[in-house]
Write an enzyme that holds these catalytic residues in place. Structure first.
Site, PDB file in Angstrom:
ATOM      1  N   LYS A 113       0.838  -1.208   0.000  1.00 19.38           N
ATOM      2  CA  LYS A 113       0.000   0.000   0.000  1.00 19.38           C
ATOM      3  C   LYS A 113       0.865   1.247   0.000  1.00 19.38           C
ATOM      4  O   LYS A 113       0.584   2.220  -0.688  1.00 19.38           O
ATOM      5  CB  LYS A 113      -0.944   0.005   1.202  1.00 19.38           C
ATOM      6  CG  LYS A 113      -1.944  -1.119   1.113  1.00 19.38           C
ATOM      7  CD  LYS A 113      -3.341  -0.718   1.499  1.00 19.38           C
ATOM      8  CE  LYS A 113      -4.324  -1.720   0.912  1.00 19.38           C
ATOM      9  NZ  LYS A 113      -5.122  -2.377   1.932  1.00 19.38           N
ATOM     10  N   LYS A 193      -5.209  -8.832  -7.693  1.00 19.09           N
ATOM     11  CA  LYS A 193      -6.272  -9.401  -6.862  1.00 19.09           C
ATOM     12  C   LYS A 193      -7.596  -8.713  -7.192  1.00 19.09           C
ATOM     13  O   LYS A 193      -7.625  -7.545  -7.568  1.00 19.09           O
ATOM     14  CB  LYS A 193      -5.820  -9.198  -5.414  1.00 19.09           C
ATOM     15  CG  LYS A 193      -6.863  -8.965  -4.386  1.00 19.09           C
ATOM     16  CD  LYS A 193      -6.223  -8.879  -3.020  1.00 19.09           C
ATOM     17  CE  LYS A 193      -7.156  -8.143  -2.083  1.00 19.09           C
ATOM     18  NZ  LYS A 193      -6.691  -7.961  -0.740  1.00 19.09           N
ATOM     19  N   LYS A 196     -12.527  -4.003  -5.508  1.00 19.15           N
ATOM     20  CA  LYS A 196     -13.492  -2.993  -5.904  1.00 19.15           C
ATOM     21  C   LYS A 196     -12.801  -1.758  -6.502  1.00 19.15           C
ATOM     22  O   LYS A 196     -13.194  -1.238  -7.533  1.00 19.15           O
ATOM     23  CB  LYS A 196     -14.292  -2.597  -4.654  1.00 19.15           C
ATOM     24  CG  LYS A 196     -15.296  -1.510  -4.860  1.00 19.15           C
ATOM     25  CD  LYS A 196     -16.577  -2.051  -5.441  1.00 19.15           C
ATOM     26  CE  LYS A 196     -17.522  -0.906  -5.757  1.00 19.15           C
ATOM     27  NZ  LYS A 196     -18.607  -1.294  -6.635  1.00 19.15           N
TER      28      LYS A 196
END
Ligand code: TRP
Ligand code: SF4
Length: 328
Positions: A113, A193, A196
């Site tokens: 991240k 992966k 959304k």
């Protein structure tokens, strides 16, 4: 003998998708009665990334509706919002004092991240796994059904348990991960992966037409350039989705036909689209109905939160005793 304890959480980051379903939520519904079960919406984990209050409010209701629509039953388990059962926040602080910086710095999700966001990471993102451990430990959880992307966080939770138990005496069991039998789904783009935020998902409330439209261009085994090229299902994300939704006989047939180039990818995808549409239809209908009554959803979550707090506070009082703190 009393039941073992199961707990899991999901972030409210939009509508749930088939990756959430296969990786975790389907198992929540399956095991909710075999274990004493606690399931929750991980609101405080989500705000490490989502900074939009309107989206947050909506997503919390939508995810609650999706989870219930998947068969999670508030009569059979305790379903709540993390931010209402605040004990885990307090426990998070306690646990952070037995967690080493080195262990946190090794967490790949945080490192990924940090790289992706391309901005200085906030401290919440760094402490994320400690809050997750606190969620788990506050209920003295034995089993955690989550996707395999959470393996490292579960390992850390066990390490934190060992450290706490060594420092203060046997208090928490080491939580075990319950992995789903289906391997991790990639996004429909085949690269990353399913998530959304990347727009590469099939959501649980997609209708048959959009399921078809989304599957059509989905990545398959790269070796099937032409219809006559044999393929390898183990290299195909569409096949992985088949494994999650189609029966074993259909999967075996697809496997044979793909390797022999007896079916084309479009046939294979349309077969899957039909199966998906049939499986998701009742979930979609139930979720849409539940979403029409946000007040009822909130009431369900409130009642669950009250029950969750009772259990978590019992644990927390034991922790306070061990630490030498007075009860509030
Ligand atoms: N990190 C989990 C996820 O993104 C969500 C989560 C938060 C969780 N706390 C948890 C899962 C405790 C299991 C147990 O999937
Ligand atoms: Fe994948 Fe099906 Fe195409 Fe084989 S036939 S590569 S399993 S989509």
């Amino acid at each position: 003998m009393s039941k073992k304890i199961m707990l899991s959480g999901v972030q409210p980051s939009g509508d749930l998708h088939i990756g959430n379903y296969l990786g975790a939520i389907r198992n929540w519904a399956r095991y909710q009665e075999e274990y004493a079960s606690f399931f929750f919406i991980a609101y405080y984990h989500a705000i490490t990334e989502i900074k939009d209050p309107q989206l947050m409010r909506e997503a919390t209701c939508h995810v609650a509706a999706d989870v219930l629509a998947c068969g999670v039953d508030p009569e059979k388990c305790t379903f709540f919002v993390q931010s209402h059962a605040r004990t885990s926040l307090e426990l998070c602080w306690v646990l952070s004092c037995v967690t080493s910086m080195g262990d946190l710095e090794r967490m790949t999700q945080y490192k990924d991240k940090a790289r992706q966001l391309n901005i200085p990471v906030n401290a919440g993102l760094f402490l994320y796994p400690v809050l997750q451990a606190a969620d788990i430990l506050a209920f003295k959880t034995h089993v955690v059904p989550v996707g395999d992307d959470q393996c490292q966080h579960l390992e850390l939770a066990r390490e934190i348990v060992r450290r706490f138990n060594t420092a203060y005496g046997e208090t928490f069991p080491e939580p075990q991960q319950l992995l789903s039998e289906v391997p991790r789904l990639l996004g429909l783009d085949g690269d990353s992966k399913m998530s959304k935020s990347k727009g590469n998902t099939i959501s649980l409330i997609d209708d048959p037409e959009s399921i078809k439209a989304k599957l059509k261009p989905a990545k398959t085994d790269v070796h099937r350039q032409r219809r006559s090229d044999p393929g390898d299902p183990s290299q195909c994300n569409v096949y992985t989705i088949h494994q999650g939704f189609s029966d074993p006989a259909t999967c075996a047939q697809v496997d044979r036909d793909c390797r022999a180039a007896a079916i084309g990818c479009i046939d294979c995808k349309m077969m899957l689209a039909d199966k998906l549409a049939a499986t998701l239809a009742p979930i979609r209908e139930r979720s849409r109905e539940l979403r029409r009554h946000p007040d009822q959803l909130r009431e369900i979550l409130r009642q669950g939160s009250a029950r969750a707090t009772l259990t978590a506070e019992t644990t927390m009082n034991e922790v306070r005793d061990k630490l030498g703190l007075f009860h509030p």
